[in-house]
Design a protein around this motif. Structure first.
Motif, PDB file in Angstrom:
ATOM      1  N   SER A  44     110.246  51.034  79.764  1.00  0.00           N
ATOM      2  CA  SER A  44     110.901  50.436  80.719  1.00  0.00           C
ATOM      3  C   SER A  44     112.340  50.565  80.579  1.00  0.00           C
ATOM      4  N   TYR A  52     115.830  51.837  83.109  1.00  0.00           N
ATOM      5  CA  TYR A  52     117.428  51.332  83.185  1.00  0.00           C
ATOM      6  C   TYR A  52     118.229  52.626  82.827  1.00  0.00           C
ATOM      7  N   ARG A  58     112.563  44.731  76.932  1.00  0.00           N
ATOM      8  CA  ARG A  58     113.220  43.626  76.487  1.00  0.00           C
ATOM      9  C   ARG A  58     112.554  42.354  77.008  1.00  0.00           C
TER      10      ARG A  58
END
Ligand code: DC
Length: 230
Positions: free
Chosen positions: A39, A43, A138
């Motif tokens: 993931s 970002y 996260r």
């Protein structure tokens, strides 16, 4: 119905920068023959596109522009022959480019915008396919896959994480300064932990593993054992 209602299993592996999430997630996914979601790469892709377009993050229209970028991200992830994943952004190979420290630090700033996180949420859930998914990030266990069968949270001291980052950069022929790397890691930790939306925290039901003194194999085995025992 959200993707997490489906029966495919998910293992989430969360933790701060340099805690070993990437390597461990890749190894666990290989062992189980599952898909992987990096993931952080999403970002980083938004950050990369923002840097290319010279979007100043502190300006008042930054969030709206970043949201548009995140929503319309034209990205393709393709498994390569070295068991890694090639990342194409608008048809251009950015696999290496998004790994820079500048991109990582900008990604952490971009990730603090709630609408950017919202724009990426469904895209992340679409990675869940049979036979299963290892999700690295996260907020995988807290927000994206709260019903995951196993949640792992990796930690390690900032010094150890700085040294690991230095070695990774050296392997790629990039020189860096250890103190600077540790300072960047601490700044990134603080920003990721203090943001309002989906901060970096272990899920209540996560197993916390301090990887400071452990080898990669030891961590992988602990994760696989925990999955078998769950
Ligand atoms: O894991 P990474 O270093 O590639 O992540 C880069 C940044 O992206 C990280 O500092 C914070 C953000 N990020 C996030 O907010 N949520 C995620 N699930 C993954 C990464």
């Amino acid at each position: 119905m959200s993707n997490t209602d489906k029966t495919f299993p998910v293992i989430t592996i969360d933790g701060p920068a340099g805690s070993g999430k990437g390597t461990i997630s890749q190894r666990v996914a290989e062992e189980l023959g599952w898909h992987i979601l990096d993931s952080g790469a999403l970002y980083r892709l938004v950050a990369f596109a923002a840097l290319e377009r010279k979007i100043a993050l502190e300006t008042s229209d930054a969030e709206a522009r970043l949201y548009e970028l995140a929503k319309n991200l034209d990205v393709i992830f393709t498994p390569n022959e070295e068991q890694g994943i090639d990342i194409l952004l608008e048809g251009k190979d950015v696999t290496e480019a998004i790994r820079s420290e500048q991109c990582g630090n900008t990604a952490s700033r971009v990730a603090a915008f709630q609408s950017v996180r919202q724009a990426l949420l469904e895209r992340q859930r679409q990675f869940l396919k049979a036979p299963g998914l290892v999700a690295d990030g996260r907020d995988m266990g807290t927000v994206v896959f709260p019903e995951a069968q196993l949640k792992i949270f990796l930690t390690a001291s900032a010094e150890i994480r700085g040294e690991r980052r230095l070695n990774q950069l050296k392997e790629r022929g990039i020189s860096a300064n250890l103190r600077g790397l540790i300072r960047d890691i601490e700044e990134r930790d603080a920003r990721d932990m203090q943001r309002k939306d989906a901060p970096l925290v272990p899920a209540d039901d996560a197993i916390i593993i301090d990887t400071s003194e452990l080898s990669i194999d030891e961590v992988v085995n602990r994760v696989l054992e925990a999955y078998q025992k769950r």
